[in-house]
Write a protein that holds these residues in place. Structure first.
Motif, mmCIF file in Angstrom:
data_model
loop_
_atom_site.group_PDB
_atom_site.id
_atom_site.type_symbol
_atom_site.label_atom_id
_atom_site.label_comp_id
_atom_site.label_asym_id
_atom_site.label_seq_id
_atom_site.Cartn_x
_atom_site.Cartn_y
_atom_site.Cartn_z
ATOM 1 N N ASP A 1 0.846 -1.196 0.000
ATOM 2 C CA ASP A 1 0.000 0.000 0.000
ATOM 3 C C ASP A 1 0.878 1.242 0.000
ATOM 4 O OD1 ASP A 1 -2.241 -1.605 0.111
ATOM 5 O OD2 ASP A 1 -2.405 -1.502 2.293
ATOM 6 N N THR A 2 0.445 2.245 -0.739
ATOM 7 C CA THR A 2 1.177 3.507 -0.806
ATOM 8 C C THR A 2 0.195 4.653 -1.047
ATOM 9 O OG1 THR A 2 3.070 4.630 -1.811
ATOM 10 C CG2 THR A 2 1.635 3.400 -3.299
ATOM 11 N N THR A 3 0.658 5.851 -0.800
ATOM 12 C CA THR A 3 -0.135 7.053 -1.049
ATOM 13 C C THR A 3 0.408 7.731 -2.288
ATOM 14 O OG1 THR A 3 -0.500 7.354 1.317
ATOM 15 C CG2 THR A 3 -0.866 9.259 -0.082
ATOM 16 N N ILE A 4 -0.486 8.076 -3.200
ATOM 17 C CA ILE A 4 -0.076 8.860 -4.362
ATOM 18 C C ILE A 4 -0.713 10.232 -4.230
ATOM 19 C CG2 ILE A 4 0.437 6.981 -5.947
ATOM 20 C CD1 ILE A 4 -2.329 7.314 -7.132
ATOM 21 N N GLU A 5 0.055 11.249 -4.573
ATOM 22 C CA GLU A 5 -0.406 12.622 -4.463
ATOM 23 C C GLU A 5 -0.036 13.387 -5.715
ATOM 24 O OE1 GLU A 5 -0.085 14.632 -0.558
ATOM 25 O OE2 GLU A 5 1.369 13.037 -0.148
ATOM 26 N N SER A 6 -0.842 14.407 -6.016
ATOM 27 C CA SER A 6 -0.571 15.245 -7.166
ATOM 28 C C SER A 6 -1.019 16.668 -6.886
ATOM 29 C CB SER A 6 -1.305 14.701 -8.398
ATOM 30 O OG SER A 6 -1.076 15.536 -9.499
ATOM 31 N N GLU A 7 -0.195 17.625 -7.271
ATOM 32 C CA GLU A 7 -0.572 19.033 -7.236
ATOM 33 C C GLU A 7 -0.603 19.522 -8.676
ATOM 34 O OE1 GLU A 7 1.225 21.679 -4.518
ATOM 35 O OE2 GLU A 7 1.369 20.160 -2.947
ATOM 36 N N PHE A 8 -1.568 20.377 -8.990
ATOM 37 C CA PHE A 8 -1.770 20.781 -10.372
ATOM 38 C C PHE A 8 -2.346 22.184 -10.435
ATOM 39 C CE2 PHE A 8 -5.113 18.106 -8.704
ATOM 40 C CZ PHE A 8 -6.241 18.905 -8.829
#
Length: 173
Positions: free
Chosen positions: A81-88
């Motif tokens: 399990d992992t966390t994915i993040e994105s800023e845009f």
């Protein structure tokens, strides 16, 4: 804090005029391509969006998205399990409109015939782009991590003289 479901489609021009701020979630079922790209999505996708106008007068939608997903380690083939993040940051444009001079960190998004954008698709695209190219555990957590093939240190390249230093000296004369 209560989790609020976000609208799927919005008019970015109206939102920018009103300087709307959205904080809420999208259900994982709205993201079938992300589901197919991972081994599963855990819970809802957390999203925060800010609409407004920048110093150039461009309408802007900026935001942040985060999701917990399961990926398959490419070394040991086990799930983790992992966390994915994105800023845009996006600026909306009509179809066939010429894009103005945009700051480097802005992307353009095309509005539909009604002038709306599909937020769920944009967030899904951003999260897919945030997925690691080669998902792996940390070495300490991976059963195959002990076989990591790095030995010693890589020597740094020696500083070589600039081949144009002679020309720079002539230029100063």
């Amino acid at each position: 804090m209560e989790k609020v479901k976000l609208p799927i489609k919005v008019d970015p021009a109206r939102c920018a005029q009103s300087r709307l701020v959205y904080q809420g979630v999208f259900a994982a079922v709205l993201m079938p391509r992300l589901q197919d790209s991972t081994q599963g999505i855990h819970g809802d996708i957390d999203v925060s969006l800010n609409f407004g106008t920048d110093a150039q007068g461009l309408r802007v939608m900026s935001g942040h998205a985060r999701s917990q997903v399961s990926l398959q380690c490419q070394r040991c083939n086990e799930l983790f399990d992992t966390t994915i993040e994105s800023e845009f940051t996006y600026t909306p444009l009509r179809a066939n409109a010429e894009a103005p001079e945009l700051p480097e960190d802005y992307d353009t998004i095309e509005v539909d015939e009604i002038g709306e954008i599909n937020l769920a698709e944009i967030i899904e695209d951003e999260l897919i782009l945030a997925l690691p190219q080669i998902p792996t555990h940390e070495n300490e957590q991976c059963s195959e991590g002990k076989f990591d093939q790095s030995f010693g240190e890589i020597p740094t390249a020696e500083e070589r003289p600039n081949p144009f230093a002679v020309l720079e000296g002539l230029k100063r004369k």
